[in-house]
Design a protein around this motif. Sequence first.
Motif, mmCIF file in Angstrom:
data_model
loop_
_atom_site.group_PDB
_atom_site.id
_atom_site.type_symbol
_atom_site.label_atom_id
_atom_site.label_comp_id
_atom_site.label_asym_id
_atom_site.label_seq_id
_atom_site.Cartn_x
_atom_site.Cartn_y
_atom_site.Cartn_z
ATOM 1 N N PRO A 186 9.679 -104.331 17.324
ATOM 2 C CA PRO A 186 8.770 -103.934 18.657
ATOM 3 C C PRO A 186 7.861 -103.038 18.409
ATOM 4 C CG PRO A 186 11.227 -103.775 18.828
ATOM 5 C CD PRO A 186 10.800 -103.904 17.511
ATOM 6 N N THR A 187 6.618 -103.512 19.123
ATOM 7 C CA THR A 187 5.253 -102.839 19.048
ATOM 8 C C THR A 187 5.048 -102.313 20.332
ATOM 9 O OG1 THR A 187 4.061 -104.900 19.127
ATOM 10 C CG2 THR A 187 4.984 -104.073 16.798
ATOM 11 N N GLY A 188 3.993 -101.319 20.155
ATOM 12 C CA GLY A 188 3.230 -100.807 21.360
ATOM 13 C C GLY A 188 2.500 -99.547 21.370
ATOM 14 N N PRO A 189 2.099 -98.732 22.148
ATOM 15 C CA PRO A 189 1.329 -97.577 21.925
ATOM 16 C C PRO A 189 2.235 -96.344 21.161
ATOM 17 C CG PRO A 189 0.786 -98.438 24.128
ATOM 18 C CD PRO A 189 1.863 -99.183 23.689
ATOM 19 N N ILE A 190 1.900 -95.913 20.376
ATOM 20 C CA ILE A 190 2.599 -94.744 19.579
ATOM 21 C C ILE A 190 1.769 -93.726 19.440
ATOM 22 C CG2 ILE A 190 4.024 -96.513 18.510
ATOM 23 C CD1 ILE A 190 2.570 -95.406 15.714
ATOM 24 N N HIS A 191 2.418 -92.475 19.496
ATOM 25 C CA HIS A 191 1.649 -91.081 18.953
ATOM 26 C C HIS A 191 1.217 -91.083 17.748
ATOM 27 C CE1 HIS A 191 0.949 -86.943 18.409
ATOM 28 N NE2 HIS A 191 1.008 -86.737 19.662
ATOM 29 N N ALA A 192 1.936 -91.452 16.596
ATOM 30 C CA ALA A 192 1.585 -91.771 15.263
ATOM 31 C C ALA A 192 1.595 -90.217 14.548
ATOM 32 C CB ALA A 192 0.320 -92.489 15.328
ATOM 33 N N ASP A 193 1.484 -88.983 15.332
ATOM 34 C CA ASP A 193 1.303 -87.967 14.576
ATOM 35 C C ASP A 193 2.227 -86.756 15.299
ATOM 36 O OD1 ASP A 193 0.041 -86.321 12.623
ATOM 37 O OD2 ASP A 193 -1.470 -85.598 14.318
ATOM 38 N N LEU A 194 3.487 -87.182 15.638
ATOM 39 C CA LEU A 194 4.463 -86.084 16.152
ATOM 40 C C LEU A 194 4.966 -85.206 15.425
ATOM 41 C CD1 LEU A 194 4.873 -85.744 19.444
ATOM 42 C CD2 LEU A 194 6.942 -87.242 18.863
ATOM 43 N N PHE A 195 4.170 -84.304 14.806
ATOM 44 C CA PHE A 195 4.614 -83.305 13.915
ATOM 45 C C PHE A 195 5.184 -82.114 14.874
ATOM 46 C CE2 PHE A 195 3.141 -85.927 10.665
ATOM 47 C CZ PHE A 195 3.292 -85.401 9.233
ATOM 48 N N TYR A 213 -4.950 -87.851 19.169
ATOM 49 C CA TYR A 213 -5.958 -88.433 18.785
ATOM 50 C C TYR A 213 -5.963 -89.382 17.477
ATOM 51 C CZ TYR A 213 -7.561 -85.708 22.536
ATOM 52 O OH TYR A 213 -7.817 -85.129 23.682
ATOM 53 N N PHE A 214 -4.528 -89.549 17.275
ATOM 54 C CA PHE A 214 -4.099 -90.648 16.206
ATOM 55 C C PHE A 214 -3.499 -91.783 16.634
ATOM 56 C CE2 PHE A 214 -5.238 -87.196 13.090
ATOM 57 C CZ PHE A 214 -5.865 -87.678 12.200
ATOM 58 N N ALA A 215 -3.359 -91.702 18.318
ATOM 59 C CA ALA A 215 -2.702 -92.826 18.746
ATOM 60 C C ALA A 215 -3.150 -94.312 18.655
ATOM 61 C CB ALA A 215 -2.396 -92.526 20.095
ATOM 62 N N GLY A 216 -2.206 -95.170 18.684
ATOM 63 C CA GLY A 216 -2.753 -96.357 18.568
ATOM 64 C C GLY A 216 -1.397 -97.468 18.682
ATOM 65 N N CYS A 217 -1.955 -98.851 18.652
ATOM 66 C CA CYS A 217 -0.782 -99.842 18.770
ATOM 67 C C CYS A 217 -0.267 -100.159 17.153
ATOM 68 C CB CYS A 217 -1.365 -100.981 19.273
ATOM 69 S SG CYS A 217 -1.758 -100.634 21.255
ATOM 70 N N ASP A 218 1.068 -99.899 17.214
ATOM 71 C CA ASP A 218 1.910 -100.197 15.962
ATOM 72 C C ASP A 218 3.132 -100.337 16.219
ATOM 73 O OD1 ASP A 218 2.515 -100.390 13.358
ATOM 74 O OD2 ASP A 218 0.914 -98.808 12.889
ATOM 75 N N THR A 219 4.147 -100.425 15.299
ATOM 76 C CA THR A 219 5.640 -100.340 15.415
ATOM 77 C C THR A 219 6.048 -99.114 16.047
ATOM 78 O OG1 THR A 219 6.053 -99.726 13.312
ATOM 79 C CG2 THR A 219 5.554 -102.166 13.404
ATOM 80 N N PHE A 220 7.011 -99.253 17.035
ATOM 81 C CA PHE A 220 7.465 -97.960 17.342
ATOM 82 C C PHE A 220 8.494 -97.174 16.025
ATOM 83 C CE2 PHE A 220 8.282 -100.229 21.692
ATOM 84 C CZ PHE A 220 6.915 -99.861 22.184
ATOM 85 N N LEU A 221 8.783 -98.046 15.226
ATOM 86 C CA LEU A 221 9.523 -97.705 14.307
ATOM 87 C C LEU A 221 8.748 -96.877 13.155
ATOM 88 C CD1 LEU A 221 12.613 -97.792 12.914
ATOM 89 C CD2 LEU A 221 11.831 -99.689 11.615
ATOM 90 N N PHE A 222 7.636 -97.061 13.267
ATOM 91 C CA PHE A 222 6.473 -96.160 12.491
ATOM 92 C C PHE A 222 6.696 -94.750 13.061
ATOM 93 C CE2 PHE A 222 2.514 -94.186 11.423
ATOM 94 C CZ PHE A 222 2.535 -94.125 10.036
ATOM 95 N N ASP A 223 6.530 -94.844 14.320
ATOM 96 C CA ASP A 223 6.399 -93.469 15.108
ATOM 97 C C ASP A 223 7.924 -92.626 14.780
ATOM 98 O OD1 ASP A 223 4.533 -92.025 16.552
ATOM 99 O OD2 ASP A 223 5.334 -93.055 18.607
ATOM 100 N N ILE A 224 8.900 -93.335 14.958
ATOM 101 C CA ILE A 224 10.262 -92.800 14.545
ATOM 102 C C ILE A 224 10.278 -92.209 13.087
ATOM 103 C CG2 ILE A 224 12.739 -93.169 14.036
ATOM 104 C CD1 ILE A 224 12.502 -95.581 16.514
ATOM 105 N N ALA A 225 9.599 -93.061 12.281
ATOM 106 C CA ALA A 225 9.740 -92.537 10.912
ATOM 107 C C ALA A 225 8.767 -91.165 10.597
ATOM 108 C CB ALA A 225 9.033 -93.736 9.925
ATOM 109 N N VAL A 226 7.845 -91.378 11.224
ATOM 110 C CA VAL A 226 6.841 -90.244 11.125
ATOM 111 C C VAL A 226 7.767 -88.932 11.662
ATOM 112 C CG1 VAL A 226 5.005 -88.785 12.164
ATOM 113 C CG2 VAL A 226 4.714 -91.115 11.569
ATOM 114 N N CYS A 227 8.358 -88.936 12.673
ATOM 115 C CA CYS A 227 9.388 -87.812 13.173
ATOM 116 C C CYS A 227 10.431 -87.409 12.244
ATOM 117 C CB CYS A 227 9.824 -88.236 14.494
ATOM 118 S SG CYS A 227 8.578 -88.006 15.866
#
Length: 314
Positions: A186-195, A213-227
Motif C-alpha cells: 500500500p502507498t500514499g503520502p508519508i512523513h518519511a523522516d519521523l525521527f 519537508y521530506f514527505a512524499g508518496c511512497d510505501t507506508f511500510l517505508f515510513d514504518i521502517a524509518v520509525c
Amino acid sequence: MAVFTELSFHEVTSFFRALGLAAPRSLRGITGGIENTNYFVDTDDEAYVLTLFERLTSEHLPFYLHFMKHLAVRGMPVPDPVADARGVILHMLKERPAVVVNRLPGASETEPTAAHCRSVGEFLARLHVAGSEYQRQQANPRGLQWWNEVAKVLGGRLPAGPRSLLSTELVFQNELALSSSYRQLPTGPIHADLFRDNVLFERGRLSGVIDFYFAGCDTFLFDIAVCLNDWCVDGLTRRANVERAAAFLDAYESVRPLTSSEHKLLPAMQRAAAFRFWLSRLWDVHLPRQAALLKPHDPGDFERILLMLRGEFA
C-alpha cells in the motif's frame, strides 16, 4: 534546522506585519537539522516557527504545506501554516520561499519508552489513513531514484568497505523495487523522516509532529521502517529493542492492520530505510554546505544498523 540565511529583527517584523500577525518580541535561530533555515519567533499572541527553504523550490513546497494543512484541519497535532489575507500559505522572504507555522508544545524524547513508541505508532497509522484522502501527488524526494543518483557521486569518495556495502545494497534495493511483493505494498503520502527529534511530547503525551519537508508518496511500510530504525533501537549499540518494536507495531495495527506483503517485506524495508539515511548522512559529510549553525549527523549510526539488518555485524 540550521541557519543558512541570517535574518534581522526588522526583516522578520516587516514580514509578520504583512501576514497580519502580531509584532515579534523575540527571535532565535534553531540548530539541529541541516536542510532549511529556521527561527523561533515569539509574539504577544502566539509562538511561531519561521522557515526559509534553502534547497526546496516553490514548485515542490505546496505538497508539503498543504499536506500539513490537510492533517491539521483533521485535528492531528502538526504545524498549521499561516495564510495571508488571500489565503496563500507559501510566502517569499529574502528571495527564498518561506512559511510560518504555529509552534507546537512539548519537547523531543531522546530516550523513548515502549509507551512513547506506542504513541508514535498510533500517530503514524492515523497519518497514513488521513493521508489516503489527500489529493496532491509527489514522489518521495529521497527515494530509490535519489539513491541511485547519489551513489554515483559518493562511490569514489568512500574507502573499500563502505563502497562495497553501498554497491551491494543498491543492487538489492533495485531488485526489491521490481519484485511483485513490493508492487503490492500500500502507498500514499508519508512523513518519511519521523525521527525522535521530530516528535514532541508534553507530560508523557504526544503533542506534536514536525518537519514534513521530506514527505512524499511512497510505501507506508517505508515510513514504518524509518520509525523502527530510530525509535526501536537501543543507545550506542543500535540493536533492535523488541519491546518497543512490538509496542509500536501493535499500536499502528490497532488503527491500520498491515497486509501480508507488508509483514513479508518489513525486514527488507528496514534495510531500505537504513540505507536511505546512511546515504544522506554520507552526502552531508562529504559534500557539506556552509551555515551559521550546522551539525551534520554521523553516518556511522546507520551504517551499523544496515550491517546488522544484513546480518553482517555481530
